[in-house]
Design an enzyme around this catalytic site. Structure first.
Site, PDB file in Angstrom:
ATOM      1  N   GLY A 210      39.637  62.472  53.466  1.00 30.25           N
ATOM      2  CA  GLY A 210      38.025  63.007  53.269  1.00 30.25           C
ATOM      3  C   GLY A 210      39.493  64.243  53.339  1.00 30.25           C
TER       4      GLY A 210
ATOM      5  N   CYS B 112      47.648  62.449  41.792  1.00 26.64           N
ATOM      6  CA  CYS B 112      48.059  63.206  41.659  1.00 26.64           C
ATOM      7  C   CYS B 112      49.771  61.830  41.152  1.00 26.64           C
ATOM      8  CB  CYS B 112      49.313  62.888  43.616  1.00 26.64           C
ATOM      9  SG  CYS B 112      47.945  60.557  44.410  1.00 26.64           S
TER      10      CYS B 112
END
Ligand code: SAM
Length: 462
Positions: free
Chosen positions: A118, A236
């Protein structure tokens, strides 16, 4: 060579050396330097000045996002009352850049397709200021529960949390969203400095599998963007196959999309057209974050625009259960002291889930067919002939929203979070307990004692 570079997977180190050439030494050396610690201020709660005033440890600004700060690891911000009050979210600094590229606006419809735990959803919500609709989706049920808890802690009222596969979301929401974020599952090379597990799980085969999965997710995500809307893709990882390669392949199949420049150009590094075969036009406008060039871990971001006109928004809901609306409003006004300001900021429709009553965001068309964890803001639990306020409601309250707010000292706030009852004076009935103006939860006062209503599952010693 240092300890960290020595444990980089061999095939990864070889590939990065080939790609980076003379720059590789600086890149490899960054693994011997400490990682950076970041947190993000909740834009829905107070001003920057107030935030800096109450934070008990020094902060230093992250340059690519307005709400991000570095902190020293010794500060342990996860063990602080203000963390439980949703004043901030602990997040790796580079991870804050994707939402900056998404540039969410209040009042829009936004999908965060791969949302747990989140970090980016809570940042998007901060930018939306409670206006519009955010759907935060996470395919893995257990991770979706953590996402839902974080949405609650950050006091987000306009978010629906669900757990669906991307193909289900595209079937239910064709051409629906102004902005969609795909923060894709990836091989995690950018996290090698931060997470030992990322290094151990890495393999060239994992990179290939991730690229295939990203193509599938992006394909489904693209269907949910409305004409004129924005699609942001982020990872990432460093591997070109999962970054410039995934985006170039997607654009070859979708001439309705093109790469768009972002305000981050010049601050972050450009995507590399020379690292993939058949690079898409504009790949140099995508963004790379390098641990040897900035204070953060490795990331990649591409912002795409779908061609076409942005269609006008129409109201989509009926009024809902009028009798329930009246009862809940009376309860909130009379027993919780909640006034016009909060009520005006929270349009929506009441929905019942068993005995739980939620306020569903006004832009949400229907919950049908969705595996829902949170259909909106939980307001209350319906008991026989009465209501009990939901913890989630307390976390959305700002100073002035309720006439029944009661400020606690640091010691009292810590005792409240442990689940202890507190002494109180003349106060009677439901009370919003706060620390430094940040609401923490409810208590119920009678006979000089404040009964603790902090949820049992959240209680902790800091
Ligand atoms: N956006 C999150 C944040 O900022 O906190 C991090 C998301 S993480 C990089 C990627 C997420 O994609 C994971 O939570 C993972 O469970 C989810 N995921 C894994 N496989 C998926 C799939 N096939 N489709 C969609 N999401 C998937």
């Amino acid at each position: 060579m240092n300890d960290r570079t020595a444990v980089l997977p061999g095939a990864f180190a070889e590939r990065m050396q080939r790609l980076l050439g003379g720059e590789y030494e600086a890149f490899a050396a960054s693994y011997g330097q400490g990682r950076q610690y970041g947190l993000r201020r909740n834009l829905q709660k107070g001003t920057e000045e107030e935030f800096i005033r109450v934070m008990p440890f020094p902060l230093e600004k992250v340059t690519w996002t307005r709400e991000g700060y570095y902190y020293d690891a010794a500060a342990q911000p996860g063990r602080h009352v203000l963390h439980e009050a949703g004043a901030y979210y602990i997040q790796e600094p580079s991870a804050m850049a994707a939402v900056e590229a998404l540039a969410p606006q209040p009042g829009e419809r936004i999908l965060d397709l791969c949302a747990a735990p989140g970090g980016k959803s809570t940042q998007i919500a901060g930018r939306m200021q409670g206006q519009g609709l955010l759907i935060s989706n996470e395919v893995i049920g257990e991770r979706a529960r953590i996402l839902s808890q974080n949405v609650e802690r950050m006091g987000i009222s306009n978010c629906v949390v669900c757990s669906e596969k991307p193909e289900r979301m595209s079937a239910l929401f064709p051409s629906f969203f102004d902005r969609v974020l795909v923060d894709a599952p990836c091989s995690g090379e950018g996290m090698f400095r931060k997470e030992e597990a990322a290094r151990q799980e890495w393999s060239p085969e994992a990179v290939r599998m991730c690229a295939e999965r990203q193509a599938m997710i992006l394909e489904e995500a693209a269907k949910t963007v409305k004409p004129g809307g924005v699609l942001v893709y982020s990872t990432c990882t460093f591997s070109p196959e999962e970054n410039e390669g995934t985006i170039s392949a997607f654009l070859r199949a979708h001439d309705e999309y093109n790469i768009e420049e972002t305000a981050l150009e010049g601050i972050l590094s450009p995507g590399r057209a020379d690292w993939v075969e058949q690079p898409a036009a504009g790949i140099g406008h995508t963004l790379r974050l390098w641990p040897h060039l900035l204070r953060g871990e490795g990331h990649y971001i591409a912002r795409l625009r779908k061609q076409g006109q942005v269609t006008d928004k129409k109201p989509v809901q009926g009024a809902g259960d009028k009798k329930l609306c009246k009862l809940i409003e009376r309860f909130m006004r009379e027993e919780l002291g909640i006034g016009d300001a909060w009520i005006a900021r929270h349009p929506g429709r009441l929905v019942r889930f068993g005995e739980q009553i939620y306020l569903m965001p006004a832009e949400m068309t229907s919950l049908e067919g969705l595996r829902i964890l949170r259909p909106g803001l939980q307001l209350a639990t319906e008991k026989k002939n009465r209501f009990e306020p939901a913890h989630a409601l307390a976390l959305t309250l700002l100073p002035g929203d309720s006439s029944r707010m009661y400020g606690l000292s640091g010691q009292e706030a810590a005792a409240y979070l442990r689940g202890e009852s507190l002494a109180c004076g003349e106060q009677r009935g439901w009370t919003v307990l706060s620390y430094e103006g940040y609401a923490l939860g409810f208590g119920k006062a009678s006979g000089g004692q404040m009964k603790n209503h902090y949820p049992k599952g959240l209680r902790k010693s800091l």
